[in-house]
Design an enzyme around this catalytic site. Structure first.
Site, PDB file in Angstrom:
ATOM      1  N   TYR A  52      58.918   2.909   9.380  1.00  0.00           N
ATOM      2  CA  TYR A  52      59.671   3.796   9.091  1.00  0.00           C
ATOM      3  C   TYR A  52      60.903   3.444   9.782  1.00  0.00           C
ATOM      4  O   TYR A  52      61.480   4.070  10.594  1.00  0.00           O
ATOM      5  CB  TYR A  52      59.171   5.215   9.628  1.00  0.00           C
ATOM      6  CG  TYR A  52      58.088   5.748   8.783  1.00  0.00           C
ATOM      7  CD1 TYR A  52      58.682   6.491   7.514  1.00  0.00           C
ATOM      8  CD2 TYR A  52      57.053   5.780   9.197  1.00  0.00           C
ATOM      9  CE1 TYR A  52      57.657   7.126   7.043  1.00  0.00           C
ATOM     10  CE2 TYR A  52      55.885   6.392   8.646  1.00  0.00           C
ATOM     11  CZ  TYR A  52      56.397   6.967   7.069  1.00  0.00           C
ATOM     12  OH  TYR A  52      55.400   7.822   6.276  1.00  0.00           O
ATOM     13  N   GLU A 105      48.989   7.507  -2.114  1.00  0.00           N
ATOM     14  CA  GLU A 105      48.994   8.281  -0.874  1.00  0.00           C
ATOM     15  C   GLU A 105      49.799   9.489  -0.829  1.00  0.00           C
ATOM     16  O   GLU A 105      51.087   9.521  -1.345  1.00  0.00           O
ATOM     17  CB  GLU A 105      49.656   7.136   0.166  1.00  0.00           C
ATOM     18  CG  GLU A 105      49.671   7.626   1.432  1.00  0.00           C
ATOM     19  CD  GLU A 105      49.975   6.368   2.662  1.00  0.00           C
ATOM     20  OE1 GLU A 105      49.429   6.415   3.851  1.00  0.00           O
ATOM     21  OE2 GLU A 105      50.367   5.443   2.140  1.00  0.00           O
ATOM     22  N   ASP A 121      47.235   7.564   7.032  1.00  0.00           N
ATOM     23  CA  ASP A 121      46.862   6.529   8.363  1.00  0.00           C
ATOM     24  C   ASP A 121      46.887   7.758   9.377  1.00  0.00           C
ATOM     25  O   ASP A 121      46.934   9.031   9.379  1.00  0.00           O
ATOM     26  CB  ASP A 121      47.847   5.381   8.723  1.00  0.00           C
ATOM     27  CG  ASP A 121      49.148   5.954   8.779  1.00  0.00           C
ATOM     28  OD1 ASP A 121      49.423   7.206   9.069  1.00  0.00           O
ATOM     29  OD2 ASP A 121      50.035   5.230   8.593  1.00  0.00           O
ATOM     30  N   ASP A 145      51.501  11.326   9.420  1.00  0.00           N
ATOM     31  CA  ASP A 145      52.312  11.830   8.454  1.00  0.00           C
ATOM     32  C   ASP A 145      51.826  11.501   7.008  1.00  0.00           C
ATOM     33  O   ASP A 145      52.555  12.033   6.107  1.00  0.00           O
ATOM     34  CB  ASP A 145      53.685  10.756   8.513  1.00  0.00           C
ATOM     35  CG  ASP A 145      53.344   9.258   8.342  1.00  0.00           C
ATOM     36  OD1 ASP A 145      52.532   8.751   9.081  1.00  0.00           O
ATOM     37  OD2 ASP A 145      53.847   8.697   7.371  1.00  0.00           O
TER      38      ASP A 145
END
Length: 496
Positions: free
Chosen positions: A236, A476, A88, A85
């Site tokens: 999340y 990010e 990472d 996503d």
């Protein structure tokens, strides 16, 4: 004596708000002409850099290699594929499903504007849905995450080198997760529309699976962060509850199947969307504004008067984001960028801008406007506001930096992304172990691999950007930043 000519209220408010929009950064920069076609191509290419699993022969970002080829193995299932996503190497199902939904919505509403890039956009959708089909293959069981986030976040290593725990986490009848299951149902249903005429058999498979996943989500209610708290929070975690995902899933199933039961479900559960602090929220966790805009298309077109409350909510959302009358939850930077508190601000910018553009098109077809007290929001105004946000991302901002990697003369060089920041497996075939990657993470040097098309979290409320890997909220990239951007760029490459 003839009366003096006067502007209509609608025209007056349009001019005033347009001046407001265009003057945001008048003292900082000169409006540039953007190459939306180039940005669209690159924004789709980004998804190839996020692929997990066995890469296909037509993979264009060649510095990436195969990775996570045994995902699901210890659970007796095949969970290879899908997307990482962000920066990472965990596959989080909640944001991946939302990404797939937004990729599909981009194609549904703006695929006709994508030109030669439509084929690549379809591949991006299918890479997501192929994985979601694997994750939902067992009845009443859904795999919602692959990878131990603590083990993963303790390392800075390439996905091709991964030796961290690849635990597969699931929900079932005893450990429900209506939020992530509802989002997966939405993604599968939306994608079934995308492939309806292009691949009818695949489309039917997606829709049938969406029906089953939604039934599971609705029958066994609960938040997945209650069932899997330690593994999904704070990464999340479902902060907003699961009811909005159920309504979101029902809305997409109604759009895909046209079955009356989903319309009745929507009408019977509209109280979920209580106006308040969530009126202008839309993202992987909160679907409120998106539901209202999606359902309002039927109302605006005069086909669903019983859903009028959703249009009222959609209009409230529109009014809440207009500069000058926006609510406290929405701010604008001095350079004109939408800003909401919390990390990774660009996710709000792209998702809210997508809704502005989508709704403006619905209003245009219906020759309608949005009343906002003494002001009137026209479709042209909403398009201009959405375009202003996209232009800011592409470099029309106070520091004249494109926040899309590889686009423009100046863009982020040190993004918070493992694969991009470490030497590629082709340039450095030897394994780079977990802690050996820290040297690259802390290095002041630019990333050796360009993750072309990646849009980072973006600048702070003051329009400043550190371009530093440790500042992950700003540096990010994520798939759910880029997914709504596809539709925006496709429209603007055609119309501007």
């Amino acid at each position: 004596m003839a009366p003096k000519a006067s502007l209509s209220p609608t025209t007056t408010t349009f001019i005033l708000l347009l001046i407001s929009l265009l003057s945001f950064n008048l003292t900082h920069s000169v409006t540039a002409v953007q190459n939306y076609a180039d940005a669209l191509r690159k924004s789709i290419l980004f998804f190839e850099g996020q692929r997990s699993g066995k890469l296909p022969p037509d993979q264009r970002l060649r510095w990436r290699g195969d990775s996570a080829l045994r995902d699901g193995y210890t659970s007796g299932v095949d969970l290879t594929g899908g997307y990482y996503d962000a920066g990472d190497n965990v596959k989080f199902g909640f944001p991946m499903a939302f990404t797939t939904t937004m990729l599909s919505w981009s194609v549904i509403d703006f695929g006709r504007n994508m030109g030669a890039e439509l084929g690549n956009a379809l591949k991006a959708v299918r890479w997501g849905t192929d994985y979601l089909l694997k994750a939902t293959a067992i009845p009443n069981v859904i795999f919602v995450q692959v990878g131990d986030p603590y083990s993963d976040h303790n390392c800075w290593e390439r996905p091709e080198d991964m030796d961290t725990l690849r635990t597969a986490y699931k929900i079932d009848v005893n450990n429900p997760g209506s939020d992530v299951a509802g989002e997966m149902a939405a993604a599968l249903a939306a994608a079934s529309i995308v492939f309806r005429s292009r691949d009818p058999d695949y489309s039917r498979l997606l829709l049938n699976r969406a029906v089953k996943v939604f039934e599971f989500a609705d029958r066994h209610r609960g938040a997945y962060s209650n069932s899997l708290y330690h593994w999904v929070c704070p990464f999340y975690c479902d902060f907003n509850g699961y009811e909005d995902e159920l309504l979101w899933g029902a809305a997409w199933l109604h759009k895909a199947s046209r079955q009356r039961r989903y319309r009745e479900y929507i009408v019977n559960n509209e109280i979920i969307l209580r106006a308040g602090d969530t009126i202008n929220e839309f993202g992987w966790d909160n679907k409120h504004a998106g539901i209202n805009i999606l359902i309002s298309k039927e109302v605006v077109m005069g086909r669903a008067d019983d859903l009028r409350s959703f249009q009222n909510n959609a209009n409230s959302f529109i009014c809440s984001v207009l500069p000058g009358i926006s609510r406290p939850e929405i701010q604008y930077s001095p350079g004109g960028l939408i800003f909401k508190a919390g990390g990774s601000n660009m996710q709000h910018v792209t998702s809210l801008s997508f809704l502005l553009l989508a709704y403006s098109n619905y209003l245009s077809h219906a020759k309608s406007v949005v009343p906002c007290g003494q002001l009137t929001a026209t479709p042209a105004m909403l398009k201009q506001l959405a375009k202003r946000q996209v232009d800011y991302i592409l470099g029309d901002n106070p520091i004249r930096m494109s926040y899309m990697v590889g686009y423009g003369a100046r863009y982020p060089q040190r993004i918070h992304h493992r694969a991009s920041s470490l030497p590629s497996i082709r340039a450095h075939p030897d394994k780079i172990a977990c802690k050996q990657g820290s040297t690259y993470f802390l290095s002041p040097n630019p990333n050796p691999n360009l993750l072309i098309g990646a849009v980072v979290g973006g600048p702070n409320i003051s329009d400043s950007y550190p371009d530093s890997r440790p500042y992950f909220e700003e540096s990010e990239p994520t798939t759910y930043i880029n997914a709504p951007l596809l539709g925006l760029l496709a429209y603007f490459q055609t119309h501007y």
